[in-house]
Design an enzyme around this catalytic site. Sequence first.
Site, PDB file in Angstrom:
ATOM      1  CE1 TYR A  25       7.654 -22.607   5.132  1.00  0.00           C
ATOM      2  CE2 TYR A  25       6.095 -24.287   4.353  1.00  0.00           C
ATOM      3  CZ  TYR A  25       6.618 -23.589   5.425  1.00  0.00           C
ATOM      4  OH  TYR A  25       6.986 -24.552   6.204  1.00  0.00           O
ATOM      5  CG  HIS A 141       4.724 -34.397   4.633  1.00  0.00           C
ATOM      6  ND1 HIS A 141       5.596 -34.119   6.180  1.00  0.00           N
ATOM      7  CD2 HIS A 141       4.149 -32.567   4.676  1.00  0.00           C
ATOM      8  CE1 HIS A 141       5.993 -33.204   6.419  1.00  0.00           C
ATOM      9  NE2 HIS A 141       4.905 -32.019   5.505  1.00  0.00           N
ATOM     10  CG  HIS A 143       2.407 -29.994   1.653  1.00  0.00           C
ATOM     11  ND1 HIS A 143       1.685 -29.603   2.654  1.00  0.00           N
ATOM     12  CD2 HIS A 143       3.944 -29.693   2.229  1.00  0.00           C
ATOM     13  CE1 HIS A 143       2.303 -29.219   3.393  1.00  0.00           C
ATOM     14  NE2 HIS A 143       3.571 -29.494   3.629  1.00  0.00           N
TER      15      HIS A 143
END
Length: 383
Positions: A25, A141, A143
Amino acid sequence: MAIYHLSVKPISRAGGRSATAAAAYRSGELVHDLTSDEVFDYTRKRGVEHSEIVLPTAAARADINWARDREALWNAAEIAEVRKDARVAREYEVALPHELNRGQRVELVRAFSAELANRYGVAVDFSIHAPHRNGDERNHHAHIMTTTREVTATGLGPKAAIEWSDTDRRKKGLEPAKTEVKAIRERWAALTNEHLLERGIEVRVDHRSLQEQGIDREPQSHLGPAVSGMERRGMETEVGKRISWEMQAAAQARLERAAEIGKLAREREQLQLSTLDLSGDLKLAKEERARAAPEAKAKDTADMSLAERLDMLSDEVAKRLEAEAAPERAAREEEARRRALDATQQKDLEQGRGRSRGRSIGDDDDDELKRKLDRGKDFGLER
Protein backbone atom coordinates in the site's frame (compact mmCIF):
# COMPACT_ATOMS: atom_id res chain seq x y z
CA MET A 1 5.37 27.21 7.86
CA ALA A 2 6.83 23.74 8.43
CA ILE A 3 5.27 21.64 11.14
CA TYR A 4 6.72 18.84 13.21
CA HIS A 5 5.11 15.42 13.19
CA LEU A 6 6.64 12.02 13.88
CA SER A 7 4.60 9.08 15.12
CA VAL A 8 5.82 5.55 15.76
CA LYS A 9 3.39 2.72 15.06
CA PRO A 10 3.74 -1.06 15.27
CA ILE A 11 2.58 -3.25 12.42
CA SER A 12 1.37 -6.30 14.29
CA ARG A 13 -0.56 -9.46 13.55
CA ALA A 14 -2.53 -8.79 16.74
CA GLY A 15 -4.17 -5.91 14.88
CA GLY A 16 -4.89 -8.03 11.84
CA ARG A 17 -2.12 -6.43 9.80
CA SER A 18 0.75 -7.78 7.74
CA ALA A 19 4.05 -6.31 6.63
CA THR A 20 3.46 -7.37 3.02
CA ALA A 21 0.12 -5.56 2.76
CA ALA A 22 1.48 -2.43 4.45
CA ALA A 23 4.52 -2.31 2.16
CA ALA A 24 2.40 -2.79 -0.96
CA TYR A 25 0.00 0.00 0.00
CA ARG A 26 2.69 2.51 0.95
CA SER A 27 4.82 1.90 -2.13
CA GLY A 28 1.90 1.58 -4.55
CA GLU A 29 3.16 -1.78 -5.81
CA LEU A 30 2.10 -5.42 -6.02
CA VAL A 31 3.35 -7.75 -3.30
CA HIS A 32 2.56 -11.49 -3.10
CA ASP A 33 2.40 -12.79 0.47
CA LEU A 34 3.88 -16.28 0.35
CA THR A 35 2.65 -17.26 3.81
CA SER A 36 -1.04 -16.55 3.08
CA ASP A 37 -0.87 -16.69 -0.72
CA GLU A 38 -2.59 -13.30 -0.85
CA VAL A 39 -1.74 -10.77 -3.53
CA PHE A 40 -1.81 -7.12 -2.50
CA ASP A 41 -2.04 -4.98 -5.62
CA TYR A 42 -1.91 -1.24 -5.14
CA THR A 43 -0.37 -0.35 -8.49
CA ARG A 44 -3.29 1.96 -9.25
CA LYS A 45 -2.79 3.97 -6.09
CA ARG A 46 -2.12 7.66 -6.66
CA GLY A 47 0.13 10.06 -4.81
CA VAL A 48 3.24 7.93 -4.27
CA GLU A 49 6.09 10.26 -5.22
CA HIS A 50 9.03 8.04 -4.35
CA SER A 51 9.79 4.61 -2.80
CA GLU A 52 13.16 3.22 -1.84
CA ILE A 53 14.80 0.56 0.35
CA VAL A 54 17.82 1.56 2.41
CA LEU A 55 20.17 -0.97 4.02
CA PRO A 56 22.84 -0.54 6.69
CA THR A 57 26.24 0.51 5.41
CA ALA A 58 27.74 -2.78 6.60
CA ALA A 59 25.15 -4.77 4.62
CA ALA A 60 25.81 -2.72 1.50
CA ARG A 61 29.55 -3.30 1.83
CA ALA A 62 28.92 -7.02 2.23
CA ASP A 63 26.94 -6.92 -1.01
CA ILE A 64 23.72 -8.08 0.64
CA ASN A 65 21.24 -7.31 -2.10
CA TRP A 66 18.38 -9.74 -1.49
CA ALA A 67 16.78 -7.27 0.92
CA ARG A 68 16.50 -4.62 -1.80
CA ASP A 69 13.62 -6.61 -3.29
CA ARG A 70 10.46 -5.38 -1.57
CA GLU A 71 8.50 -8.61 -1.93
CA ALA A 72 11.44 -10.74 -0.71
CA LEU A 73 12.15 -8.40 2.22
CA TRP A 74 8.65 -8.34 3.68
CA ASN A 75 7.99 -12.01 3.07
CA ALA A 76 11.16 -12.65 5.07
CA ALA A 77 9.76 -10.45 7.83
CA GLU A 78 6.54 -12.51 7.91
CA ILE A 79 8.34 -15.86 7.82
CA ALA A 80 10.75 -14.87 10.61
CA GLU A 81 7.89 -14.47 13.11
CA VAL A 82 5.90 -17.48 14.38
CA ARG A 83 3.67 -15.93 17.03
CA LYS A 84 0.13 -15.02 16.01
CA ASP A 85 0.44 -11.63 17.75
CA ALA A 86 3.99 -10.89 16.57
CA ARG A 87 5.14 -7.45 15.53
CA VAL A 88 6.35 -7.85 11.97
CA ALA A 89 7.42 -4.27 11.25
CA ARG A 90 7.72 -0.83 12.77
CA GLU A 91 6.56 2.34 11.03
CA TYR A 92 7.63 5.96 11.43
CA GLU A 93 5.22 8.47 9.91
CA VAL A 94 6.72 11.92 9.40
CA ALA A 95 5.53 15.26 8.06
CA LEU A 96 7.80 16.83 5.43
CA PRO A 97 8.38 20.58 5.10
CA HIS A 98 6.48 21.90 2.11
CA GLU A 99 9.22 24.52 1.77
CA LEU A 100 11.47 21.79 0.33
CA ASN A 101 11.04 20.68 -3.27
CA ARG A 102 10.44 17.07 -4.30
CA GLY A 103 14.10 16.13 -4.67
CA GLN A 104 15.03 17.77 -1.37
CA ARG A 105 12.29 15.88 0.44
CA VAL A 106 13.67 12.60 -0.92
CA GLU A 107 17.16 13.52 0.28
CA LEU A 108 15.85 14.30 3.77
CA VAL A 109 13.94 11.03 4.14
CA ARG A 110 16.79 9.02 2.66
CA ALA A 111 19.25 10.49 5.15
CA PHE A 112 16.93 9.74 8.08
CA SER A 113 16.32 6.20 6.82
CA ALA A 114 20.06 5.60 6.56
CA GLU A 115 20.51 6.68 10.19
CA LEU A 116 17.79 4.26 11.32
CA ALA A 117 19.31 1.43 9.27
CA ASN A 118 22.80 1.97 10.71
CA ARG A 119 21.55 2.58 14.26
CA TYR A 120 19.68 -0.73 14.48
CA GLY A 121 21.09 -2.82 11.62
CA VAL A 122 17.66 -3.12 10.00
CA ALA A 123 16.27 -2.68 6.50
CA VAL A 124 14.27 0.50 5.90
CA ASP A 125 11.58 0.84 3.24
CA PHE A 126 10.31 4.41 2.81
CA SER A 127 7.64 5.92 0.59
CA ILE A 128 6.90 9.60 0.15
CA HIS A 129 3.27 10.55 -0.43
CA ALA A 130 1.96 13.73 -1.98
CA PRO A 131 -0.86 15.64 -0.27
CA HIS A 132 -4.32 14.23 -0.80
CA ARG A 133 -6.10 15.89 -3.69
CA ASN A 134 -8.97 16.94 -1.39
CA GLY A 135 -6.79 17.87 1.58
CA ASP A 136 -4.17 20.43 2.53
CA GLU A 137 -1.78 20.88 -0.39
CA ARG A 138 1.12 21.31 2.06
CA ASN A 139 0.64 17.88 3.65
CA HIS A 140 3.69 16.14 2.22
CA HIS A 141 4.55 13.12 4.35
CA ALA A 142 6.50 9.88 4.38
CA HIS A 143 5.89 6.36 5.65
CA ILE A 144 9.11 4.74 6.84
CA MET A 145 8.85 1.00 7.54
CA THR A 146 11.67 -0.86 9.28
CA THR A 147 12.15 -4.54 9.89
CA THR A 148 12.10 -5.65 13.51
CA ARG A 149 15.13 -7.86 12.90
CA GLU A 150 18.66 -7.21 11.70
CA VAL A 151 19.60 -7.85 8.09
CA THR A 152 22.03 -10.71 7.40
CA ALA A 153 23.36 -12.32 4.24
CA THR A 154 20.91 -15.22 4.49
CA GLY A 155 17.81 -13.42 5.78
CA LEU A 156 16.63 -11.57 8.84
CA GLY A 157 18.56 -12.33 12.04
CA PRO A 158 18.09 -11.42 15.70
CA LYS A 159 15.69 -8.79 16.99
CA ALA A 160 16.91 -5.20 16.73
CA ALA A 161 17.78 -3.48 20.02
CA ILE A 162 14.79 -1.12 19.82
CA GLU A 163 12.48 -4.15 19.83
CA TRP A 164 13.92 -5.58 23.05
CA SER A 165 11.92 -5.45 26.24
CA ASP A 166 12.95 -2.86 28.81
CA THR A 167 14.21 -5.70 31.02
CA ASP A 168 16.56 -6.95 28.31
CA ARG A 169 17.63 -3.42 27.47
CA ARG A 170 18.44 -2.78 31.12
CA LYS A 171 20.60 -5.94 31.22
CA LYS A 172 22.56 -4.58 28.25
CA GLY A 173 22.97 -1.19 29.93
CA LEU A 174 20.50 0.55 27.62
CA GLU A 175 17.82 3.11 28.41
CA PRO A 176 14.09 2.17 28.18
CA ALA A 177 12.56 1.98 24.71
CA LYS A 178 10.56 5.20 25.26
CA THR A 179 13.85 7.05 25.80
CA GLU A 180 15.07 5.60 22.50
CA VAL A 181 11.95 6.82 20.71
CA LYS A 182 12.39 10.27 22.24
CA ALA A 183 15.94 10.39 20.87
CA ILE A 184 14.64 9.45 17.42
CA ARG A 185 12.04 12.22 17.55
CA GLU A 186 14.71 14.72 18.52
CA ARG A 187 17.02 13.53 15.74
CA TRP A 188 14.31 13.93 13.09
CA ALA A 189 13.80 17.55 14.15
CA ALA A 190 17.54 18.24 14.10
CA LEU A 191 18.00 16.59 10.68
CA THR A 192 15.03 18.47 9.22
CA ASN A 193 16.41 21.79 10.46
CA GLU A 194 19.84 20.95 9.04
CA HIS A 195 18.34 20.40 5.58
CA LEU A 196 16.28 23.58 5.85
CA LEU A 197 19.36 25.55 6.87
CA GLU A 198 21.43 24.16 4.00
CA ARG A 199 18.79 25.41 1.54
CA GLY A 200 18.69 28.85 3.14
CA ILE A 201 15.15 28.36 4.48
CA GLU A 202 14.58 30.21 7.76
CA VAL A 203 11.69 28.15 9.18
CA ARG A 204 12.48 25.52 11.84
CA VAL A 205 10.65 22.62 13.49
CA ASP A 206 10.68 21.62 17.15
CA HIS A 207 10.07 18.12 18.52
CA ARG A 208 9.08 19.41 21.96
CA SER A 209 5.47 19.75 23.07
CA LEU A 210 3.81 23.18 23.13
CA GLN A 211 3.99 23.19 26.93
CA GLU A 212 7.73 22.42 26.86
CA GLN A 213 8.20 25.26 24.37
CA GLY A 214 6.27 27.65 26.63
CA ILE A 215 3.52 28.15 24.05
CA ASP A 216 0.04 28.69 25.50
CA ARG A 217 -2.01 27.01 22.78
CA GLU A 218 -4.07 23.86 22.59
CA PRO A 219 -2.46 21.07 20.50
CA GLN A 220 -4.29 20.03 17.36
CA SER A 221 -5.99 16.65 17.08
CA HIS A 222 -5.41 14.33 14.13
CA LEU A 223 -8.18 12.15 12.74
CA GLY A 224 -5.92 9.56 11.17
CA PRO A 225 -6.01 8.31 7.56
CA ALA A 226 -9.04 6.04 7.86
CA VAL A 227 -11.26 8.54 9.65
CA SER A 228 -10.05 11.41 7.43
CA GLY A 229 -11.03 9.45 4.34
CA MET A 230 -14.49 8.75 5.71
CA GLU A 231 -14.98 12.40 6.70
CA ARG A 232 -13.93 13.55 3.23
CA ARG A 233 -16.58 11.27 1.74
CA GLY A 234 -19.20 12.95 3.92
CA MET A 235 -19.54 10.10 6.42
CA GLU A 236 -20.02 11.09 10.05
CA THR A 237 -17.77 9.14 12.43
CA GLU A 238 -17.69 8.76 16.21
CA VAL A 239 -14.01 9.70 16.25
CA GLY A 240 -14.71 12.86 14.28
CA LYS A 241 -17.57 13.82 16.61
CA ARG A 242 -15.44 13.14 19.68
CA ILE A 243 -12.56 15.25 18.42
CA SER A 244 -14.99 18.01 17.44
CA TRP A 245 -16.49 17.92 20.95
CA GLU A 246 -13.01 18.01 22.51
CA MET A 247 -12.07 21.00 20.37
CA GLN A 248 -15.26 22.82 21.39
CA ALA A 249 -14.62 22.00 25.06
CA ALA A 250 -11.06 23.29 24.77
CA ALA A 251 -12.32 26.49 23.12
CA GLN A 252 -14.90 26.95 25.90
CA ALA A 253 -12.19 26.44 28.52
CA ARG A 254 -10.07 29.11 26.84
CA LEU A 255 -13.04 31.50 26.82
CA GLU A 256 -13.66 30.85 30.52
CA ARG A 257 -10.00 31.50 31.32
CA ALA A 258 -10.15 34.72 29.31
CA ALA A 259 -13.31 35.76 31.17
CA GLU A 260 -11.64 35.05 34.51
CA ILE A 261 -8.61 37.08 33.48
CA GLY A 262 -10.92 39.91 32.44
CA LYS A 263 -12.72 39.73 35.76
CA LEU A 264 -9.44 39.94 37.66
CA ALA A 265 -8.37 42.89 35.52
CA ARG A 266 -11.63 44.71 36.26
CA GLU A 267 -11.26 44.04 40.00
CA ARG A 268 -7.74 45.40 39.91
CA GLU A 269 -8.97 48.49 38.07
CA GLN A 270 -11.72 48.96 40.65
CA LEU A 271 -9.15 48.65 43.42
CA GLN A 272 -7.05 51.33 41.77
CA LEU A 273 -10.12 53.57 41.50
CA SER A 274 -10.85 52.97 45.19
CA THR A 275 -7.32 54.05 45.97
CA LEU A 276 -7.87 57.21 43.96
CA ASP A 277 -11.15 57.80 45.82
CA LEU A 278 -9.26 57.57 49.09
CA SER A 279 -6.86 60.18 47.76
CA GLY A 280 -9.90 62.30 46.96
CA ASP A 281 -11.15 61.86 50.53
CA LEU A 282 -7.82 63.06 51.81
CA LYS A 283 -8.03 66.09 49.57
CA LEU A 284 -11.60 66.78 50.70
CA ALA A 285 -10.63 66.43 54.36
CA LYS A 286 -7.79 68.85 53.83
CA GLU A 287 -10.11 71.41 52.23
CA GLU A 288 -12.66 71.08 55.05
CA ARG A 289 -9.97 71.46 57.69
CA ALA A 290 -8.59 74.50 55.91
CA ARG A 291 -12.03 76.17 55.88
CA ALA A 292 -12.81 75.36 59.53
CA ALA A 293 -9.42 76.07 61.08
CA PRO A 294 -8.54 79.57 62.34
CA GLU A 295 -5.81 81.52 60.66
CA ALA A 296 -3.38 80.93 63.51
CA LYS A 297 -3.82 77.19 63.25
CA ALA A 298 -3.39 77.36 59.49
CA LYS A 299 -0.15 79.17 60.03
CA ASP A 300 1.03 76.51 62.46
CA THR A 301 0.08 73.84 59.94
CA ALA A 302 2.10 75.54 57.27
CA ASP A 303 5.12 75.20 59.48
CA MET A 304 4.64 71.44 59.79
CA SER A 305 6.77 69.01 57.87
CA LEU A 306 5.21 67.01 55.03
CA ALA A 307 5.23 63.83 57.13
CA GLU A 308 3.47 65.62 60.02
CA ARG A 309 0.81 67.03 57.73
CA LEU A 310 0.19 63.60 56.18
CA ASP A 311 -0.13 62.07 59.67
CA MET A 312 -2.65 64.69 60.67
CA LEU A 313 -4.68 64.21 57.51
CA SER A 314 -4.64 60.46 58.00
CA ASP A 315 -5.96 60.84 61.54
CA GLU A 316 -8.75 63.13 60.41
CA VAL A 317 -9.83 60.78 57.61
CA ALA A 318 -9.70 57.83 60.00
CA LYS A 319 -11.90 59.69 62.50
CA ARG A 320 -14.41 60.63 59.82
CA LEU A 321 -14.60 57.07 58.52
CA GLU A 322 -14.93 55.84 62.10
CA ALA A 323 -17.83 58.21 62.68
CA GLU A 324 -19.55 57.12 59.47
CA ALA A 325 -19.20 53.46 60.41
CA ALA A 326 -20.30 53.93 64.04
CA PRO A 327 -24.09 53.59 63.45
CA GLU A 328 -23.67 50.41 61.48
CA ARG A 329 -21.28 48.96 64.04
CA ALA A 330 -23.67 49.88 66.88
CA ALA A 331 -26.51 48.16 65.04
CA ARG A 332 -24.42 45.03 64.63
CA GLU A 333 -23.51 45.05 68.30
CA GLU A 334 -27.15 45.49 69.30
CA GLU A 335 -28.16 42.64 67.04
CA ALA A 336 -25.46 40.42 68.53
CA ARG A 337 -26.60 41.37 72.07
CA ARG A 338 -30.23 40.58 71.19
CA ARG A 339 -29.33 37.21 69.72
CA ALA A 340 -27.26 36.32 72.77
CA LEU A 341 -30.16 37.28 75.04
CA ASP A 342 -32.61 35.22 72.99
CA ALA A 343 -30.25 32.26 73.13
CA THR A 344 -30.00 32.52 76.91
CA GLN A 345 -33.76 32.70 77.34
CA GLN A 346 -34.25 29.75 75.03
CA LYS A 347 -31.73 27.72 76.96
CA ASP A 348 -33.52 28.48 80.26
CA LEU A 349 -36.84 27.47 78.79
CA GLU A 350 -35.43 24.18 77.50
CA GLN A 351 -34.03 23.35 80.91
CA GLY A 352 -37.39 24.04 82.54
CA ARG A 353 -36.07 26.71 84.82
CA GLY A 354 -38.11 29.61 83.51
CA ARG A 355 -41.40 28.87 85.27
CA SER A 356 -40.05 26.77 88.16
CA ARG A 357 -38.01 29.61 89.48
CA GLY A 358 -41.10 31.86 89.42
CA ARG A 359 -39.15 34.93 88.54
CA SER A 360 -37.89 36.79 85.54
CA ILE A 361 -34.31 37.08 84.55
CA GLY A 362 -32.55 38.57 87.55
CA ASP A 363 -29.24 39.83 88.62
CA ASP A 364 -27.60 36.40 88.31
CA ASP A 365 -28.92 36.11 84.79
CA ASP A 366 -27.59 39.56 83.98
CA ASP A 367 -24.16 38.52 85.23
CA GLU A 368 -24.27 35.34 83.17
CA LEU A 369 -25.41 37.27 80.11
CA LYS A 370 -22.62 39.79 80.60
CA ARG A 371 -20.06 36.97 80.70
CA LYS A 372 -21.48 35.48 77.49
CA LEU A 373 -21.46 38.83 75.76
CA ASP A 374 -17.86 39.33 76.80
CA ARG A 375 -16.99 35.95 75.31
CA GLY A 376 -18.88 36.95 72.16
CA LYS A 377 -16.75 40.05 71.84
CA ASP A 378 -13.64 37.88 71.99
CA PHE A 379 -14.94 36.11 68.87
CA GLY A 380 -15.67 39.33 67.03
CA LEU A 381 -19.46 39.46 67.51
CA GLU A 382 -19.36 43.18 68.03
CA ARG A 383 -18.12 43.76 64.52
